[in-house]
Design an enzyme around this catalytic site. Structure first.
Site, PDB file in Angstrom:
ATOM      1  CB  CYS A  22      -0.750  -0.059   1.226  1.00 48.89           C
ATOM      2  SG  CYS A  22      -2.488   0.982   0.900  1.00 48.89           S
TER       3      CYS A  22
ATOM      4  CG  ASP B 135      -3.832  -0.388  10.188  1.00 44.05           C
ATOM      5  OD1 ASP B 135      -2.537  -0.975  10.930  1.00 44.05           O
ATOM      6  OD2 ASP B 135      -3.847   0.822   9.802  1.00 44.05           O
TER       7      ASP B 135
HETATM    8  O1  LIG Z   1      -0.635   4.716   4.630  1.00 43.64           O
HETATM    9  C1  LIG Z   1      -1.357   5.798   4.786  1.00 43.64           C
HETATM   10  O2  LIG Z   1      -1.003   6.933   5.097  1.00 43.64           O
HETATM   11  C2  LIG Z   1      -2.869   5.638   5.308  1.00 43.64           C
HETATM   12  C3  LIG Z   1      -3.644   6.719   5.751  1.00 43.64           C
HETATM   13  C4  LIG Z   1      -4.962   6.762   5.914  1.00 43.64           C
HETATM   14  C5  LIG Z   1      -5.428   5.202   6.151  1.00 43.64           C
HETATM   15  C6  LIG Z   1      -4.522   4.249   5.880  1.00 43.64           C
HETATM   16  C7  LIG Z   1      -3.570   4.411   5.529  1.00 43.64           C
HETATM   17  N1  LIG Z   1      -2.433   3.133   5.347  1.00 43.64           N
HETATM   18  C8  LIG Z   1      -2.837   1.854   5.914  1.00 43.64           C
HETATM   19  O3  LIG Z   1      -2.328   1.590   7.054  1.00 43.64           O
HETATM   20  C9  LIG Z   1      -2.115   0.191   7.209  1.00 43.64           C
HETATM   21  C10 LIG Z   1      -0.726  -0.250   7.457  1.00 43.64           C
HETATM   22  O4  LIG Z   1       0.206   0.559   7.442  1.00 43.64           O
HETATM   23  P1  LIG Z   1       1.784   0.300   8.065  1.00 43.64           P
HETATM   24  O5  LIG Z   1       2.178  -1.022   7.232  1.00 43.64           O
HETATM   25  O6  LIG Z   1       1.535   0.010   9.393  1.00 43.64           O
HETATM   26  O7  LIG Z   1       2.456   1.324   7.661  1.00 43.64           O
HETATM   27  C11 LIG Z   1      -2.427  -0.438   5.532  1.00 43.64           C
HETATM   28  O8  LIG Z   1      -3.635  -1.002   5.541  1.00 43.64           O
HETATM   29  C12 LIG Z   1      -2.642   0.970   4.713  1.00 43.64           C
HETATM   30  O9  LIG Z   1      -3.488   0.534   3.591  1.00 43.64           O
END
Ligand SMILES: O=C(O)c1ccccc1N[C@@H]1O[C@H](COP(=O)(O)O)[C@@H](O)[C@H]1O
Length: 234
Positions: A6, A132
């Site tokens: 992502c 998450d």
């Molecule tokens: O990544 C972003 O900036 C974000 C912003 C708003 C909603 C979701 C977002 N990201 C999501 O976060 C999770 C996990 O991220 P990480 O691997 O802990 O960095 C993932 O599902 C992204 O889609």
């Protein structure tokens, strides 16, 4: 194992990551995020994907109006929508009815075990659940991890993705503790927000393939990596 990367912002990186065999690319459609990409830029990334790469294209939204989601899906040629805010089960149902051919993923930010109980209320209205980590000020991309042991027997009644602070170094540990059908990573495979590190994505895919071989006793990685969106809506 479905693997979603992502926070893609650049055509060359989207293309290279698709060629590494991931199942889905995620695009942050949240203006407040440092990983935000405008719909036209997502379209440019999608058009640069290799035609042979069967990769899902997921737009990530936070409490966005339905009309905005519909517009972005059309412009950016998305195949899936991820709702990452405080959307209700009814709100998910409305998106599902408006976009019947688009995979609907609902993210729950897990604060404690009580959040997991909510999952069953969403399952009838979505295709895929995503877990998450909870952060008091940010919606996602925080790098914070979940308590994986708490998820050992988690079964929301629909396919689910594990997210939150996964990296090439901790993914095997996470997948030995919890048993999702897929995983989602953002900050764990990037140099800075929105700038992906292809070496880390490659290491991630290697770690997952290695785990698959260890668990199945086989040498083929195809059984373990590569699942696309669940075909569970017919
Ligand atoms: O990544 C972003 O900036 C974000 C912003 C708003 C909603 C979701 C977002 N990201 C999501 O976060 C999770 C996990 O991220 P990480 O691997 O802990 O960095 C993932 O599902 C992204 O889609």
């Amino acid at each position: 194992m479905r693997v979603k990367i992502c926070g893609i912002t650049q055509p060359a990186q989207g293309r290279a990551i698709a060629q590494l065999g991931v199942s889905a690319l995620g695009f942050i459609c949240v203006a407040a995020s440092p990983r935000y990409v405008a719909p036209a830029q997502i379209r440019a990334i999608v058009e640069a994907l290799p035609p042979e790469a069967l990769v899902d294209r997921v737009g990530v939204f936070v409490d966005a109006p339905l009309e905005e989601i519909q517009q972005v899906v059309a412009i950016a040629q998305l195949t899936a929508v991820q709702l990452h805010g405080n959307e209700s089960p009814d709100g998910c149902q409305r998106v599902r009815e408006a976009l019947p051919h688009i995979e609907l993923i609902k993210a729950l930010r897990v604060r404690d075990a009580a959040t997991l109980d909510l999952a069953h209320r969403y399952a009838p209205h979505i295709d895929t659940l995503l877990l998450d980590a909870y952060h008091p000020h940010l919606y996602g991309g925080t790098g914070a991890t979940l308590d994986w042991a708490m998820l050992r027997d988690f079964d929301p009644g629909c396919p689910w993705l594990l997210a939150g602070g996964l990296t090439p170094d901790n993914v095997q540990h996470a997948l030995r503790a919890a048993h999702p059908y897929g995983i989602d990573l953002s900050s764990g495979v990037e140099r800075s927000p929105g700038d992906k590190d292809l070496g880390l994505v490659e290491r991630l895919m290697g770690a997952i393939a290695q785990l698959g071989r260890q668990e199945s006793g086989s040498t083929a990685q195809d059984d373990f990596i590569g699942a696309r969106s669940p075909e569970n809506r017919e």
